[in-house]
Design a protein around this motif. Structure first.
Motif, PDB file in Angstrom:
ATOM      1  N   GLY A  76       0.787  -1.226   0.000  1.00  0.00           N
ATOM      2  CA  GLY A  76       0.000   0.000   0.000  1.00  0.00           C
ATOM      3  C   GLY A  76       0.823   1.281   0.000  1.00  0.00           C
ATOM      4  N   TYR A  77       2.145   1.165   0.158  1.00  0.00           N
ATOM      5  CA  TYR A  77       3.005   2.356   0.203  1.00  0.00           C
ATOM      6  C   TYR A  77       3.921   2.455  -1.013  1.00  0.00           C
ATOM      7  CZ  TYR A  77       1.554   3.133   5.026  1.00  0.00           C
ATOM      8  OH  TYR A  77       0.811   3.390   6.150  1.00  0.00           O
ATOM      9  N   GLY A  78       4.387   1.299  -1.499  1.00  0.00           N
ATOM     10  CA  GLY A  78       5.258   1.315  -2.669  1.00  0.00           C
ATOM     11  C   GLY A  78       6.584   0.628  -2.407  1.00  0.00           C
ATOM     12  N   ASP A  79       7.506   0.809  -3.339  1.00  0.00           N
ATOM     13  CA  ASP A  79       8.804   0.126  -3.281  1.00  0.00           C
ATOM     14  C   ASP A  79       9.913   1.080  -2.831  1.00  0.00           C
ATOM     15  OD1 ASP A  79       7.439  -1.979  -4.324  1.00  0.00           O
ATOM     16  OD2 ASP A  79       8.474  -2.012  -6.261  1.00  0.00           O
ATOM     17  N   ILE A  80      10.776   0.557  -1.997  1.00  0.00           N
ATOM     18  CA  ILE A  80      11.987   1.298  -1.635  1.00  0.00           C
ATOM     19  C   ILE A  80      13.159   0.532  -2.246  1.00  0.00           C
ATOM     20  CG2 ILE A  80      13.366   2.277   0.233  1.00  0.00           C
ATOM     21  CD1 ILE A  80      10.890   1.840   2.077  1.00  0.00           C
ATOM     22  N   LYS A  81      13.872   1.192  -3.146  1.00  0.00           N
ATOM     23  CA  LYS A  81      14.999   0.539  -3.824  1.00  0.00           C
ATOM     24  C   LYS A  81      16.295   0.969  -3.136  1.00  0.00           C
ATOM     25  CE  LYS A  81      15.148   0.070  -8.542  1.00  0.00           C
ATOM     26  NZ  LYS A  81      15.509   0.459  -9.942  1.00  0.00           N
ATOM     27  N   ILE A  82      17.062  -0.002  -2.691  1.00  0.00           N
ATOM     28  CA  ILE A  82      18.218   0.286  -1.845  1.00  0.00           C
ATOM     29  C   ILE A  82      19.474  -0.394  -2.373  1.00  0.00           C
ATOM     30  CG2 ILE A  82      19.173  -0.018   0.478  1.00  0.00           C
ATOM     31  CD1 ILE A  82      16.344   0.162   1.565  1.00  0.00           C
ATOM     32  N   LYS A  83      20.495   0.390  -2.624  1.00  0.00           N
ATOM     33  CA  LYS A  83      21.780  -0.187  -3.039  1.00  0.00           C
ATOM     34  C   LYS A  83      22.467  -0.804  -1.828  1.00  0.00           C
ATOM     35  CE  LYS A  83      26.209   0.963  -5.166  1.00  0.00           C
ATOM     36  NZ  LYS A  83      26.955   1.953  -5.956  1.00  0.00           N
ATOM     37  N   LEU A  84      23.034  -2.003  -2.022  1.00  0.00           N
ATOM     38  CA  LEU A  84      23.743  -2.684  -0.939  1.00  0.00           C
ATOM     39  C   LEU A  84      25.254  -2.581  -1.166  1.00  0.00           C
ATOM     40  CD1 LEU A  84      21.473  -5.883  -0.785  1.00  0.00           C
ATOM     41  CD2 LEU A  84      21.297  -3.810   0.615  1.00  0.00           C
ATOM     42  N   PHE A  85      26.021  -2.729  -0.082  1.00  0.00           N
ATOM     43  CA  PHE A  85      27.475  -2.539  -0.167  1.00  0.00           C
ATOM     44  C   PHE A  85      28.232  -3.793   0.296  1.00  0.00           C
ATOM     45  CE2 PHE A  85      25.572   1.674   0.439  1.00  0.00           C
ATOM     46  CZ  PHE A  85      26.085   2.337  -0.667  1.00  0.00           C
ATOM     47  N   PRO A  86      28.165  -4.866  -0.524  1.00  0.00           N
ATOM     48  CA  PRO A  86      28.768  -6.132  -0.100  1.00  0.00           C
ATOM     49  C   PRO A  86      30.292  -6.077   0.082  1.00  0.00           C
ATOM     50  CG  PRO A  86      28.070  -6.243  -2.398  1.00  0.00           C
ATOM     51  CD  PRO A  86      27.513  -4.982  -1.842  1.00  0.00           C
ATOM     52  N   GLU A  87      30.957  -5.244  -0.692  1.00  0.00           N
ATOM     53  CA  GLU A  87      32.420  -5.210  -0.577  1.00  0.00           C
ATOM     54  C   GLU A  87      32.835  -4.632   0.772  1.00  0.00           C
ATOM     55  OE1 GLU A  87      30.684  -3.780  -2.965  1.00  0.00           O
ATOM     56  OE2 GLU A  87      31.198  -4.777  -4.858  1.00  0.00           O
ATOM     57  N   ALA A  88      32.063  -3.677   1.256  1.00  0.00           N
ATOM     58  CA  ALA A  88      32.457  -2.974   2.486  1.00  0.00           C
ATOM     59  C   ALA A  88      32.013  -3.716   3.741  1.00  0.00           C
ATOM     60  CB  ALA A  88      31.869  -1.565   2.481  1.00  0.00           C
ATOM     61  N   VAL A  89      30.817  -4.286   3.692  1.00  0.00           N
ATOM     62  CA  VAL A  89      30.282  -4.969   4.876  1.00  0.00           C
ATOM     63  C   VAL A  89      29.707  -6.326   4.454  1.00  0.00           C
ATOM     64  CG1 VAL A  89      29.879  -2.979   6.374  1.00  0.00           C
ATOM     65  CG2 VAL A  89      28.216  -3.487   4.613  1.00  0.00           C
ATOM     66  N   PRO A  90      30.606  -7.275   4.107  1.00  0.00           N
ATOM     67  CA  PRO A  90      30.178  -8.517   3.466  1.00  0.00           C
ATOM     68  C   PRO A  90      29.209  -9.362   4.286  1.00  0.00           C
ATOM     69  CG  PRO A  90      32.533  -8.560   3.989  1.00  0.00           C
ATOM     70  CD  PRO A  90      32.068  -7.167   4.202  1.00  0.00           C
ATOM     71  N   TYR A  91      29.454  -9.532   5.569  1.00  0.00           N
ATOM     72  CA  TYR A  91      28.552 -10.410   6.304  1.00  0.00           C
ATOM     73  C   TYR A  91      27.177  -9.776   6.467  1.00  0.00           C
ATOM     74  CZ  TYR A  91      26.360 -13.732   9.269  1.00  0.00           C
ATOM     75  OH  TYR A  91      25.447 -14.651   9.739  1.00  0.00           O
ATOM     76  N   ALA A  92      27.161  -8.487   6.720  1.00  0.00           N
ATOM     77  CA  ALA A  92      25.885  -7.790   6.903  1.00  0.00           C
ATOM     78  C   ALA A  92      25.010  -7.932   5.659  1.00  0.00           C
ATOM     79  CB  ALA A  92      26.134  -6.316   7.216  1.00  0.00           C
ATOM     80  N   VAL A  93      25.613  -7.782   4.488  1.00  0.00           N
ATOM     81  CA  VAL A  93      24.862  -7.867   3.236  1.00  0.00           C
ATOM     82  C   VAL A  93      24.465  -9.321   2.947  1.00  0.00           C
ATOM     83  CG1 VAL A  93      24.974  -7.524   0.745  1.00  0.00           C
ATOM     84  CG2 VAL A  93      25.824  -5.746   2.288  1.00  0.00           C
ATOM     85  N   GLN A  94      25.402 -10.220   3.136  1.00  0.00           N
ATOM     86  CA  GLN A  94      25.094 -11.646   2.927  1.00  0.00           C
ATOM     87  C   GLN A  94      23.901 -12.070   3.777  1.00  0.00           C
ATOM     88  OE1 GLN A  94      28.250 -14.828   3.073  1.00  0.00           O
ATOM     89  NE2 GLN A  94      27.256 -15.336   5.000  1.00  0.00           N
ATOM     90  N   ASN A  95      23.916 -11.638   5.034  1.00  0.00           N
ATOM     91  CA  ASN A  95      22.832 -11.992   5.954  1.00  0.00           C
ATOM     92  C   ASN A  95      21.485 -11.476   5.453  1.00  0.00           C
ATOM     93  OD1 ASN A  95      21.787 -12.921   8.577  1.00  0.00           O
ATOM     94  ND2 ASN A  95      21.510 -10.733   8.967  1.00  0.00           N
ATOM     95  N   PHE A  96      21.496 -10.235   4.995  1.00  0.00           N
ATOM     96  CA  PHE A  96      20.252  -9.622   4.509  1.00  0.00           C
ATOM     97  C   PHE A  96      19.721 -10.365   3.286  1.00  0.00           C
ATOM     98  CE2 PHE A  96      17.875  -6.247   2.217  1.00  0.00           C
ATOM     99  CZ  PHE A  96      16.944  -5.949   3.195  1.00  0.00           C
TER     100      PHE A  96
END
Lengths: 303, 77
Positions: A76-96
Motif C-alpha cells: 500500500g506504500y510502494g517500493d523502496i529501492k536500496i543499493k547494498l554494499f557487499p564489498e564494504a560490509v560482506p557479512y551484513a549484506v550476505q545476511n540480509f
C-alpha cells in the motif's frame, strides 16, 4: 524477472569463479554458486577506517552494472529501492540477502516509526523482539566509515552491539550541521560509561550475574567508543557536506551497521514516517496505528 | 526509583513528553536495569559534556537504590 544469487558475497568470489563457470551458478536463486564459501558471521566488532576510493553512501549513490540492490515492497506504500554494499560490509549484506531469499521478510511489519529519526521493522514477533541472523545466531557490528546514517540509509537494529534480522531506515532529512559534535558528545558518554562500569566491577564478586552483566556493558561501551571514534577521525568536508545536504542521524554512526542506501522510493519512506502512531508497551509514541506490512524483499543485480 | 529518574531527567530535557523509562525484570541476583529513552534532540542534554550528566544520574540512582535495598543500573538507549 531475472533470478539472482542467494548470496551477494558471490560477487567478491566471482572473479575466482569465472574460471569455473560463475554465470550459470548465478541463475540459481536458492543455492550458493558451486564452490562458493559463505562469509562467516562477525564475532568481534570490525571497524574499517576506509581511506580507499570507495565512497559508500558518502558519495553520490547510483546503481551501475553489477551493483546489488534490494527492493523492499511495502504493502500500500510502494517500493523502496536500496543499493547494498557487499564489498564494504560482506557479512551484513550476505545476511540480509539470505534472509530475503529465504522469505523471512515476507509479511513482517514496520513496528516502530519515529519521525525525523528512523523507521524500524522485520522483527520476528512484530514488536521488536525475536529472530536470529541467517545462521541462526547473531553477529557483531561491521563498521565502515564510508557508510553513515544519512537520510535513506539501511541499517541493522541492534541490542548491545548484537545484530540479527531487524533493520531500520533513516528518515531524518533535516540538514545536520555538525556531525563531529555529535560524535564527541556520544563518544565521551560511551567512554565515561565504560570507565564508570569498570570502577563498579570491583564491588562485585567474580562470576556473579551482576559482574558478568557489567563486563558486557564495559565491552559494549568500549566497542562504541572505538566505532564512533573511527567516525570522528574520518569526518572530513565530504562527510559534513553530505550530512548538511541530505540530513541523517550521525550519533548512530559507529554503533550500528549501515549496509545500504536508498536510491529510489524516498517518498515511500516519507509516507511511512508520517503515519499516525500510538504508544507502544514501553510508552514510546512509535507504534503505527495501522499495520505497515513488508510484502517482500527482493534482491537483484543490475544487468 | 523510576520517579526519581523521571524527576531528574525531566529537569534536563526540552521534550518531557518523550521521556520513556522501561524497567527490566529483576535479574536473578535482584539487579534492576532501567532503560531511559529521550527525544533524539535531548540526548546531548542527558549525557552532558564528557558524559558527566549521565554519570551523575547513575551515581544518584545507585545512591537512591541503597536506601531501597535495591541494585540498579541505568542505561541510556
Amino acid at each position: 524477472m531475472k533470478n539472482f544469487i542467494r548470496n551477494i558475497s558471490a560477487l567478491s568470489v566471482c572473479a575466482v569463479m569465472l574460471l569455473s563457470g560463475c554465470s550459470s551458478a548465478l541463475e540459481s536463486n536458492h543455492a550458493y554458486p558451486e564452490g562458493y564459501v559463505p562469509v562467516q558471521p562477525v564475532t568481534e566488532i570490525s571497524i574499517t577506517e576506509d581511506t580507499s576510493e570507495f565512497m559508500g553512501n558518502t558519495g553520490d549513490v547510483t546503481l551501475e552494472k553489477g551493483d546489488t540492490y534490494a527492493v523492499i515492497r511495502v504493502k500500500g506504500y510502494g517500493d523502496i529501492k536500496i543499493k547494498l554494499f557487499p564489498e564494504a560490509v560482506p557479512y551484513a549484506v550476505q545476511n540480509f540477502i539470505d534472509l530475503a531469499n529465504s522469505g523471512y521478510y515476507d509479511g513482517k511489519t514496520f513496528h516502530r516509526v519515529i519521525s525525523d529519526f528512523m523507521i524500524q521493522g522485520a522483527s520476528l514477533n512484530g514488536d521488536g523482539t525475536g529472530g536470529t541472523d541467517s545462521n541462526g545466531g547473531e553477529f557483531k557490528c561491521e563498521i565502515n566509515t564510508k557508510l553513515r546514517h544519512y537520510y535513506g540509509a539501511l541499517c541493522y537494529a541492534s541490542a548491545m552491539g548484537s545484530n540479527t534480522c531487524q533493520f531500520y531506515i533513516v528518515n531524518n532529512k533535516t540538514s545536520v550541521n555538525d556531525p563531529a559534535l555529535q560524535y564527541q558528545t556520544y563518544g565521551s558518554y560511551y567512554a565515561s560509561s565504560a570507565e564508570q562500569y569498570t570502577e563498579m566491577l570491583g564491588q562485585y564478586e567474580e562470576g556473579s550475574y551482576e559482574y558478568d552483566l557489567i563486563q558486557q556493558y564495559i565491552r559494549y561501551y568500549n566497542d562504541s567508543v572505538a566505532g564512533i571514534g573511527a567516525m570522528y577521525n574520518t569526518t572530513d568536508e565530504t562527510v559534513k557536506a553530505k550530512y548538511a545536504a541530505q540530513g541523517g542521524v550521525p550519533f548512530l554512526d559507529g554503533g550500528y551497521v549501515v549496509f545500504g542506501q536508498t536510491v529510489e522510493g524516498f517518498d515511500v519512506i516519507d509516507k511511512i514516517s508520517a503515519v499516525e502512531v500510538a504508544s507502544n508497551a514501553a510508552g514510546e509514541a512509535s507504534s503505527p496505528v495501522k499495520e505497515i506490512t513488508i510484502e517482500k524483499v527482493v534482491i537483484r543485480i543490475v544487468d | 526509583m523510576k520517579e526519581l529518574l523521571y524527576a531528574m531527567v525531566g529537569e534536563l530535557v526540552e521534550d518531557e513528553s518523550a521521556i520513556e523509562i522501561t524497567v527490566d525484570e529483576p535479574k536473578e541476583d535482584g539487579t534492576i536495569v532501567y532503560h531511559l529513552h529521550v527525544a533524539p534532540n535531548d540526548m546531548g542534554r542527558v549525557i552532558g559534556k564528557q558524559g558527566r550528566i549521565a554519570k551523575a544520574i547513575r551515581t544518584i540512582m545507585r545512591a537512591g537504590a541503597v536506601r531501597h535495598s535495591e541494585k540498579v543500573m541505568v542505561e541510556i538507549d
